[in-house]
Motif scaffolding. Structure first.
Motif, short mmCIF file in Angstrom:
data_model
loop_
_atom_site.label_atom_id
_atom_site.label_comp_id
_atom_site.label_asym_id
_atom_site.label_seq_id
_atom_site.Cartn_x
_atom_site.Cartn_y
_atom_site.Cartn_z
N LYS A 385 5.22 6.08 -34.84
CA LYS A 385 5.33 4.62 -34.84
C LYS A 385 4.04 3.99 -35.21
O LYS A 385 3.70 2.82 -34.73
CB LYS A 385 5.36 4.17 -33.26
N ASN A 482 8.85 -1.78 -27.77
CA ASN A 482 8.06 -1.77 -26.51
C ASN A 482 9.25 -2.24 -25.59
O ASN A 482 9.96 -3.10 -25.83
CB ASN A 482 7.24 -3.05 -26.58
N ASP A 503 9.92 3.12 -20.44
CA ASP A 503 9.44 3.49 -21.46
C ASP A 503 10.02 5.06 -21.71
O ASP A 503 9.42 5.92 -20.83
CB ASP A 503 8.02 3.71 -21.34
N ARG A 525 10.65 2.56 -26.93
CA ARG A 525 9.68 3.54 -27.36
C ARG A 525 10.59 4.81 -27.47
O ARG A 525 9.95 5.84 -27.30
CB ARG A 525 8.48 3.55 -26.64
#
Length: 798
Positions: A385, A482, A503, A525
């Motif tokens: 990322k 996010n 997440d 994510r």
């Protein structure tokens, strides 16, 4: 753009000359393979003519000509018409799809005569020098001659890890570039490439999985095909040797039974329905790479979507740049941050929507001469990322704040939380205090500033997701961004339960991931491998899953989904891997694709009931005649008359009607449950009529005509039932076919072997017609009750 792209004309790579290209083309060293995903014109013609049942029809036609029963060749025009219509429709569909596929064909950037240009990948030749960037699918086996890229070979090897390729590394065709940029020299092209050899092996092993509808029809045809020959031989033997019928009568009776067993129009109906749907979708800028996908989408109950390019517009833009106050001593002004970002954008080779937006933003600054010297480059990876560059004055990272800052993420969260909650994407630009970026982030990262990006929600997103909600399709948002940001965007798009987010970094086991699917709607994510696992977990739970995406990080999940949908504006590799491609990248087409799929499956399923009634009747009556030792009562021309007006015409006309009903249950089971009552009614009524005819010593021609009329009555009963609820269009179909049958019975009675009946035969026909109506009604109720009981018992066991 990056240095490599900006200086493309000054790299020193001249590539091949036109003469060298022509020489390789003459030698056959061109990137074209003999393996095609679609049928050629020759294959379409042959596949419609050279079929098992057409061979049976040819044999029985020869037998009828041999015994001089020319009247019973009435089935031949229907068969020839089926063949011609099937060929014409497939050729029309092929013509439209070929044009659309050409638009969506993979392209490559190649160097020829020192000039960089874009050409179709199939026009490449051996030894061409090509430029590969993130999102490209590698079109032929090659060797890296300059540059550094990360490659995913999961589609070939099953290994999902990103593999670094440097100068001298081999590249396999079929894999795709995840990050970076490089120049590569093509080594094996066309039939010699790895992907072509792999595809050839796969084709040799079989044609692959087919849709449930096609698989069910193939099973049905296979069973009938196996049984038709021995039953035909037994019928002829019984008529000729045991019942002492003439050769002509024995052959005619056998042929009538065989014709009744063959679902001659079912394949044609399916082919035409799929071809028409394919053409309708193509006109709406939707390409089907795989014909089964139209049925898969119609059955979908879970739709997995990515945020960028699906919920939002594909393009991004930088809203603003904000210096960080956490470590304000590193960069003191916004201008310093902007200049650093400009140097970063020029130096990084990434070619994605995010970097396009950043480059467009920094283009307003004086970036003609870079202020910093590049020492080391780490392209963006969907796994880590972030991307990184080492300049002469330090190493810098750009990416997701929580991945770059890790344990210190709470320090920067207060500065960006407002933007995240408003649905903006936030990237952190930080200074890395370690010595090398290639060893991972083992040292501290000092936050310098934030790039706030925005994706406008698609105008018709809310309407599209509202449709899926009404249809009972659950939407799961799976994104690498996010989770809070994705949740906010999903809420604005009208996705149900979008406030339930998680997440995916916390889902470190398969069991956690599976349980999270039941509780959460938004997953942020998410790594490419996790996307794939999420799709697999949904399938294990019994769902039919569609996956939409536009980037290389979506490809693994798309390949495993029951149906994959790609936006043409996204990664070329994703578009080539998908079964459905939206050429104008408009997600609003998805309801139309689903509706088209439902039209095909529901209408073919409904029409298949009509065909199967005739098959069930003919098979059971043939077996009954063998057991009781009576000659099959009908002639081929009479079977053709019944098929024409109670099956053929109605089936094809009903297949044209819009049908938005959600598909439930299994194709073959649904068809059998509806066809069995009518088939049993037919065989019991006609069998009883034949026995009565024997008792009253009625002429066989009278019994044959009465049986034809009785079968027509039952045929219109089942036609009326499956057409419910009736409307003017369906009423028109039923009336048209009744009038057609009456017309042929009166004016073409000799052609279809319809003779005058005695008074007692007419009386028997009336009695058995009323009895057939009651029998059909009670058999229908009984079989439906049995099916309901079976489902309840099965549910208790589960």
């Amino acid at each position: 753009m990056s240095d490599m792209t900006n200086d493309a004309q000054n790299t020193g790579w001249r590539g091949l000359t036109e003469d060298e290209v022509n020489e390789r083309v003459e030698q056959g060293l061109i990137n074209q393979s003999d393996i095609s995903t679609g049928k050629s014109v020759k294959n379409i013609i042959l596949s419609n003519i050279l079929t098992y049942f057409n061979l049976i029809f040819l044999i029985i036609a020869i037998l009828l000509i041999y015994v001089g029963s020319y009247r019973n060749l009435t089935f031949l025009p229907v068969i020839i018409g089926n063949i011609v219509i099937g060929i014409v429709q497939e050729l029309r569909a092929k013509q439209i799809l070929d044009k659309m596929n050409l638009i969506n064909a993979p392209h490559s950037i190649v160097f020829r005569n020192g000039v960089q240009k874009q050409i179709l990948s199939q026009q490449l030749v051996k030894d061409d020098i090509v430029l590969l960037s993130a999102g490209n699918q590698i079109c032929a086996d090659a060797i890296v001659v300059e540059g550094n890229i990360q490659v995913n070979e999961a589609l070939l090897t099953g290994e999902a890890d990103e593999i670094e390729k440097i100068s001298g590394s081999s590249l396999l065709s079929g894999s795709f570039v995840v990050s970076g940029q490089c120049y590569a020299k093509l080594e094996h092209v066309g039939n010699d490439s790895y992907i072509t050899k792999l595809t050839a092996e796969a084709k040799a092993m079989g044609s692959g999985e087919q849709s449930e509808m096609i698989r069910s029809i193939n099973q049905l045809v296979k069973w009938i095909g196996i049984g038709i020959i021995p039953i035909g031989i037994l019928l002829f033997s019984q008529g000729y040797y045991m019942n002492h019928e003439t050769m002509q009568k024995s052959i005619v009776s056998m042929v009538a039974a065989i014709i009744g067993m063959i679902p001659e129009g079912l394949y044609l109906l399916t082919t035409i329905a799929l071809a028409l749907s394919t053409m309708r979708l193509a006109k709406n800028q939707v390409i089907l790479h795989d014909m089964k996908s139209i049925e898969a989408l119609a059955r979908v109950d879970v739709l997995c979507v990515d945020k960028t390019g699906t919920i939002t517009e594909p393009g991004m833009e930088v809203l603003e740049i904000i210096p960080s106050k956490v470590n304000s001593q590193v960069i003191k002004t916004k201008e310093e941050l902007e200049l650093l970002l400009a140097d970063y954008a020029i130096s990084i080779p990434d070619d994605n929507a995010t970097m396009h937006a950043i480059r467009e933003y920094v283009a307003a600054f004086d970036t003609n001469s870079k202020k910093r010297e590049t020492m080391e480059v780490i392209p963006f990876s969907s796994t880590t990322k972030y991307s990184g560059i080492s300049f002469s004055d330090g190493s810098f990272l750009l990416g997701a704040p929580e991945f770059i800052m890790r344990e210190e993420y709470p320090l920067v969260l207060p500065e960006i939380s407002t933007y995240i909650k408003n649905g903006h994407r936030v990237l952190l630009l930080g200074k890395y205090e370690g010595t090398s970026l290639k060893d991972g982030l083992s040292e501290k990262v000092v936050p310098m500033g934030y790039i706030i990006l925005t994706n406008p929600i698609r105008e018709n997103a809310r309407e599209t997701f509202s449709y899926f909600k009404e249809q009972g399709v659950c939407v799961k948002v799976i994104s690498g961004d996010n989770p809070e940001t994705v949740s906010e965007v999903a809420k604005r798009a009208g996705i149900e339960h979008a406030d339930q987010f998680i997440d995916a970094g916390t889902l470190d086991t398969d069991s956690k991931l599976a349980s999270a699917l039941e509780e959460y709607t938004v997953f942020g994510r998410v790594t490419p491998k996790q996307k794939q696992k999420l799709v697999q977990a949904l399938q294990k739970a019994g769902h039919t899953v569609a996956m939409t995406g536009d980037g290389v990080n979506d490809i693994l999940a798309m390949k495993d989904a029951d149906c994959s949908v790609a936006m043409a504006s996204g990664s070329e590799a994703a578009a080539q891997a998908a079964q459905v491609v939206l050429l104008d990248s408009d997600f609003a087409h998805m309801p139309n694709v689903v509706i088209e799929g439902r039209r095909v499956v529901n209408n073919v399923q409904r029409s298949a009931v009509l065909f199967l009634v005739k098959n069930i009747f003919s098979i059971l009556l043939a077996l009954l005649s063998l057991v009781i030792s009576f000659t099959y009562p009908l002639e081929p021309s009479q079977i053709s008359l019944i098929s024409m007006f109670t099956i053929g015409f109605p089936g094809f006309l009903l297949a044209l009607e819009p049908n938005k009903n959600r598909i439930k249950g299994h194709f073959l089971k649904n068809v059998l449950i509806k066809a069995l009552p009518a088939g049993l009614t037919d065989v019991l009524a006609v069998g009883a009529l034949v026995v009565c005819g024997e008792v009253f010593s009625l002429p066989k021609n009278d019994i044959a005509t009465a049986s034809t009329m009785l079968l027509s009555v039952v045929g219109f009963m089942i036609l009326t039932k499956i057409s419910a609820p009736l409307n003017p269009f369906k009423n028109g179909i039923i009336i048209f076919n009744i009038l057609g049958l009456v017309f042929c019975g009166i004016f073409l009675h000799q052609l279809f072997a319809i003779s005058e009946m005695s008074n007692i035969c007419v009386l028997l026909l009336i009695v058995f017609s009323f009895a057939a109506e009651s029998l059909f009604r009670y058999l229908t109720i009984g079989i439906e009750k049995l099916d309901e009981l079976y489902r309840k018992i099965r549910q208790k066991k589960q």
